[in-house]
Design an enzyme around this catalytic site. Structure first.
Site, PDB file in Angstrom:
ATOM      1  N   ASP A  19      -8.857  28.121  -0.778  1.00 34.00           N
ATOM      2  CA  ASP A  19      -9.411  26.815  -0.415  1.00 34.00           C
ATOM      3  C   ASP A  19      -8.371  25.703  -0.610  1.00 34.00           C
ATOM      4  O   ASP A  19      -7.502  25.804  -1.479  1.00 34.00           O
ATOM      5  CB  ASP A  19     -10.646  26.547  -1.295  1.00 34.00           C
ATOM      6  CG  ASP A  19     -11.529  25.462  -0.712  1.00 34.00           C
ATOM      7  OD1 ASP A  19     -11.290  25.038   0.443  1.00 34.00           O
ATOM      8  OD2 ASP A  19     -12.467  25.032  -1.410  1.00 34.00           O
ATOM      9  N   ASN A  67     -17.939  28.835   8.817  1.00 34.70           N
ATOM     10  CA  ASN A  67     -16.787  28.073   9.319  1.00 34.70           C
ATOM     11  C   ASN A  67     -16.868  27.743  10.820  1.00 34.70           C
ATOM     12  O   ASN A  67     -16.113  26.891  11.307  1.00 34.70           O
ATOM     13  CB  ASN A  67     -15.472  28.804   9.028  1.00 34.70           C
ATOM     14  CG  ASN A  67     -15.046  28.712   7.578  1.00 34.70           C
ATOM     15  OD1 ASN A  67     -14.353  29.581   7.054  1.00 34.70           O
ATOM     16  ND2 ASN A  67     -15.454  27.653   6.892  1.00 34.70           N
TER      17      ASN A  67
END
Ligand code: FPP
Length: 241
Positions: A19, A67
């Site tokens: 991330d 996503n």
């Protein structure tokens, strides 16, 4: 079990939530995809470091079932990046003894990308030095749901009785059925969430949340975290002895 309690060792399987690419790019006034490209370079470095650090299995979260909600530009850019990664890295992965697998639902992915994924899996299947698993269009709930569907189908077809359904049987229907459970899950960028990653498999994993943004995550930091893991005491629900 007592043996697990007493032993302090390297994690066999490390799973990573990579991330912070977007923030890393933003800090430099660049588009988010710039961060993803920098992140891809780190993937190469971290995978290469695994043998020396003593990590046999590494699983990375490349694209989640959630996503798709990102802008079309970012999603398309990421898909192109995955293709480019396979094209550029395939030979090196093969030569360096890396066995590559993909987990996640391939149905929504572009057929050209799926073919590249299949080919990379096939060409590296005999490798045993490091096992790299790339989670692509992966979600833990989605994986368990797909496994339950396949299991229900086996029952409907009369090949399995509902009485045979236990944790071990269900695990055989998961995308990860050939992998050991992760011992350690690392998330970069300071966020302390699991985000639907390996929900079933991480039941007894240790977690490490580090502030470093993924494009800044080095092999040295990876080695430090792995070394720290060796000092932790895992009890798997048992009492310390
Ligand atoms: C999360 O950061 C990262 C992703 C959704 C993509 C991960 C992809 C890579 C590291 C690219 C390379 C991968 C492979 C397998 C070649 P974010 O964009 O959510 O960051 P932010 O939280 O700072 O916005």
């Amino acid at each position: 079990m007592a043996k697990d309690v007493a032993e302090k060792q390297s994690p066999e399987h490390v799973a990573i939530i990579m991330d912070g690419n977007g923030r890393w790019a933003q800090q430099r006034g660049r588009p988010r995809l710039f961060g993803h490209h920098a992140g891809a370079k780190r993937v190469r470095e971290i995978v290469s470091a695994c043998p020396e650090i003593g990590v046999k299995y590494v699983t990375i979260f490349a694209f989640s079932t959630e996503n798709w909600k990102r802008t079309q530009t970012e999603v398309a850019g990421l898909m192109r990046l995955f293709q480019r990664y396979i094209q550029r890295e395939a030979q090196d992965l093969l030569d360096n003894g890396v066995c590559v697998r993909f987990i996640g639902d391939r149905v929504k992915l572009d057929s050209k990308l799926v073919t590249m994924m299949d080919n990379l899996e096939l060409s590296t299947a005999h490798n045993t030095r490091v096992h790299l698993t790339i989670a692509l269009n992966y979600g833990g709930r989605d994986e368990v749901t797909r496994a339950a569907q396949r299991l229900a189908y086996e029952v409907e077809q009369g090949r399995l009785s509902y009485k045979d359904v236990d944790a071990e049987t269900l695990a055989k229907f998961l995308d990860t059925h050939v992998l050991p459970d992760p011992d350690l899950v690392i998330r970069t960028s300071g966020e302390a969430r699991i985000s639907n990653f390996l929900l079933w498999q991480s039941a007894y994993a240790e977690y490490e949340f580090v502030d470093t943004l993924w494009p800044d995550f080095t092999a040295e930091e990876f080695a430090e975290i792995v070394a720290r893991f060796g000092t932790r005491e895992r009890r798997f629900g048992a009492v310390a002895v």
